[in-house]
Write an enzyme that holds these catalytic residues in place. Structure first.
Site, mmCIF file in Angstrom:
data_model
loop_
_atom_site.group_PDB
_atom_site.id
_atom_site.type_symbol
_atom_site.label_atom_id
_atom_site.label_comp_id
_atom_site.label_asym_id
_atom_site.label_seq_id
_atom_site.Cartn_x
_atom_site.Cartn_y
_atom_site.Cartn_z
ATOM 1 N N GLY B 59 17.436 65.058 36.680
ATOM 2 C CA GLY B 59 16.752 66.349 36.681
ATOM 3 C C GLY B 59 15.320 66.019 36.298
ATOM 4 O O GLY B 59 14.845 64.937 36.623
ATOM 5 N N GLU B 60 14.646 66.896 35.582
ATOM 6 C CA GLU B 60 13.311 66.565 35.086
ATOM 7 C C GLU B 60 13.406 66.178 33.615
ATOM 8 O O GLU B 60 13.780 67.005 32.786
ATOM 9 C CB GLU B 60 12.353 67.743 35.290
ATOM 10 C CG GLU B 60 11.678 67.715 36.647
ATOM 11 C CD GLU B 60 11.080 66.348 36.977
ATOM 12 O OE1 GLU B 60 11.460 65.785 38.023
ATOM 13 O OE2 GLU B 60 10.266 65.825 36.186
ATOM 14 N N SER B 61 13.041 64.944 33.297
ATOM 15 C CA SER B 61 13.208 64.462 31.923
ATOM 16 C C SER B 61 12.400 65.302 30.935
ATOM 17 O O SER B 61 12.860 65.559 29.824
ATOM 18 C CB SER B 61 12.842 62.981 31.815
ATOM 19 O OG SER B 61 11.569 62.745 32.374
ATOM 20 N N CYS B 88 19.113 58.462 36.004
ATOM 21 C CA CYS B 88 17.742 58.848 36.353
ATOM 22 C C CYS B 88 16.999 59.455 35.159
ATOM 23 O O CYS B 88 16.632 58.724 34.246
ATOM 24 C CB CYS B 88 17.745 59.791 37.560
ATOM 25 S SG CYS B 88 16.120 59.948 38.321
ATOM 26 N N HIS B 179 21.503 57.430 41.370
ATOM 27 C CA HIS B 179 22.369 58.614 41.261
ATOM 28 C C HIS B 179 23.792 58.347 41.749
ATOM 29 O O HIS B 179 24.120 58.667 42.897
ATOM 30 C CB HIS B 179 21.763 59.764 42.056
ATOM 31 C CG HIS B 179 20.512 60.292 41.445
ATOM 32 N ND1 HIS B 179 20.512 61.161 40.389
ATOM 33 C CD2 HIS B 179 19.211 60.052 41.728
ATOM 34 C CE1 HIS B 179 19.277 61.447 40.039
ATOM 35 N NE2 HIS B 179 18.453 60.775 40.846
ATOM 36 N N GLU B 181 26.297 59.982 41.128
ATOM 37 C CA GLU B 181 26.993 61.256 41.346
ATOM 38 C C GLU B 181 26.735 61.816 42.747
ATOM 39 O O GLU B 181 27.409 62.747 43.180
ATOM 40 C CB GLU B 181 26.576 62.275 40.267
ATOM 41 C CG GLU B 181 25.201 62.908 40.444
ATOM 42 C CD GLU B 181 24.026 62.013 40.032
ATOM 43 O OE1 GLU B 181 24.255 60.809 39.783
ATOM 44 O OE2 GLU B 181 22.899 62.514 39.982
#
Lengths: 298, 197
Positions: B59-61, B88, B179, B181
């Site tokens: 996502g966005e860290s 990620c 990723h 997933e």
């Protein structure tokens, strides 16, 4: 690992990028300063624009892709992804934004359409696209053209959530209807909504759109954002709602918190306190038809 | 029937949450552990101590880090005694050092991480990687991915490419720049789950 064995711009990378935005708020910004505020308040990405939709409405005339200088200054200011808008069908504006390094392109009805017949062939690009939709048929036509993300059109720049609600309910409702259909009925339904049968089948199988589905167009308060999440949105675009409000920083934070806690009234109440004025709203029914943006592109 | 119970939580603050849930459910099924095991979303700090494994998704860290603090989850994650599966943005958060001073990481794996190390989205890529301990190449999906420039004490580097380290293990913890997933290869999930019992 050899460089020539790397694969860029695949469908999986485009849809994967969209998945990383889930649960997030994407904010419209017109300069580096606003972009920095958006990043600091918890936006997952920013949409780089020359004017927010409310000002596009006011200005009238032809609305186009933003000046590359604005886009570059925003790209340089933040580490989160930067998106940009192009006119419907204007694939050269899209080539320019891709070249500049924009992470996702919004082929948007908020700008004046460049092509009234065709949308951009989005499969030709390495960078992913998001497109607006009012119903399932429109969403699937855009996905068929290569869109990696869908957003409701809503009615941008009005601060009025009613159209976004209508579009989200239409998309989710049509997907729910698919559940009770056999394959012949699905093919018939696909013909009715003018969407490719395989994509309608895929929706029926998954019980959702095959790509991430955000809400956009009219979000002005934390409750608006949470409403769209409870209706099934994967995340929210906020256009004029933040930087047209009385205190953008506080509003931005509050909307991020409301999206994160969309099913928790206590947290939404807390986030909504003392925000000052939201952006002034527009009643959709008072708009002349040629100023209704959602009718652009179908 | 296998009696082993594994409780997996996926940190559901922002990012690719449902993809991790689906992938872990498939992996548990493949290992015949799904009868007693659970995969749930985690949105509250008090849920963390009850888990065997916690996934921190991509996502966005910057956003996830803010929400970890906002939801008072930093201490419970730092003190968590299960395994963490971080991908990620998750890898960025696991590091002791990151190239962005605005970001406060969890510091659970001794490594220096560079965010967006490959550039912007148009430079995102898929590639086949050699992974320590895997018999055949692993197809990895890198999206605005980070890399580790160095990994220190107690870590095992599982994969390195020209830009740097992209897979690290420390005890029960895994940090992956790509990723797992989003793909169909569940070998990382299986290996992570095997380390939990």
């Amino acid at each position: 690992m050899k460089l020539e064995e790397l694969r860029f711009g695949t469908e999986l990378l485009k849809r994967g990028f969209a998945s990383m935005q889930k649960g997030g708020v994407i904010m419209d910004v017109v300069n580096a300063e606003q972009a920095t505020i958006a990043e600091e308040t918890g936006a997952v990405a920013v949409m780089a624009l020359e004017r927010v939709p409310a000002d596009i409405r006011k200005a009238g005339g032809v609305a186009r892709m933003a000046d590359p200088e604005i886009v570059m200054s925003i790209i340089d200011a933040v580490s989160i992804p930067v998106m940009g808008k192009v006119r419907i069908g204007h694939f050269v504006e899209a080539q320019v934004l891709e070249y500049l390094g924009v992470d996702m392109i919004d082929e948007s009805e908020v700008l004046t359409p460049a092509d009234e017949q065709y949308h951009i062939d989005k499969t030709k690009f390495k960078v992913p696209f998001v497109c607006g939709a009012r119903n399932l048929g429109e969403a699937l036509r855009r996905i068929n053209e290569g869109a990696a993300m869908i957003r409701t059109k809503g009615e941008a720049g009005t601060g009025n959530i009613v159209e976004a609600v209508r579009h989200m309910r239409a998309i989710m409702g049509e997907i729910r209807m698919l559940k009770g259909m056999d394959s012949q009925e699905i093919i018939d339904f696909a013909r009715d909504i003018e969407a490719p049968a395989e994509l309608v089948m895929e929706c029926a199988r998954m019980g959702r759109l095959p790509v991430v589905n955000f809400s956009a167009g009219g979000v002005a308060t934390p409750s608006d954002a949470a409403l769209m999440m409870q209706l099934g949105a994967d995340g929210v675009f906020v256009g004029s709602g933040i930087f047209k409000s009385a205190s953008p920083k506080i509003m931005a934070k509050a909307i991020v918190e409301a999206v994160n806690n969309f099913d928790n009234p206590e947290q939404i109440a807390k986030a909504s306190r003392g925000l000052g004025d939201a952006m002034p709203g527009l009643d959709i029914h008072t708009l002349p038809e040629d100023q209704v943006l959602q009718y652009r592109g179908r | 029937m296998n009696a082993t119970e594994i409780r997996i939580g996926v940190l559901a603050l922002q990012g690719a949450v449902s993809e991790h849930i689906d992938a872990f459910r498939l992996a548990l099924e493949e290992m015949s552990l799904s009868d007693n095991s659970t995969v749930v979303t985690v949105r509250h700090a008090d849920e963390i101590p009850h888990l065997d494994g916690l996934a921190i998704p991509g996502g966005e860290s910057t956003t996830i880090s803010r929400l970890i603090d906002k939801n008072q989850m930093r201490r419970p994650i730092e003190e968590f005694d299960g395994g963490i599966f971080a991908t990620c943005a998750g890898m960025v958060l696991m590091a002791t050092n990151v190239d962005d001073p605005r970001l406060t990481t969890l510091g659970l794996i001794d490594m220096d991480v560079i965010r967006n190390a490959f550039g912007r989205q148009k430079e995102s890529f898929e590639a086949d990687l050699e992974i320590n301990g895997f018999g055949s190449p692993y197809h990895a999906i890198f999206i605005r991915a980070p890399v580790a420039s160095s990994a220190g004490k107690g870590t095992e580097v599982l994969s390195t490419i020209d830009k740097g380290i992209v897979a690290v293990r420390k005890g029960k913890h895994y940090a992956l720049a790509f990723h797992p997933e989003l793909g169909w290869d569940l070998r990382f999930q299986v290996r992570f789950l095997e380390g939990l019992y």
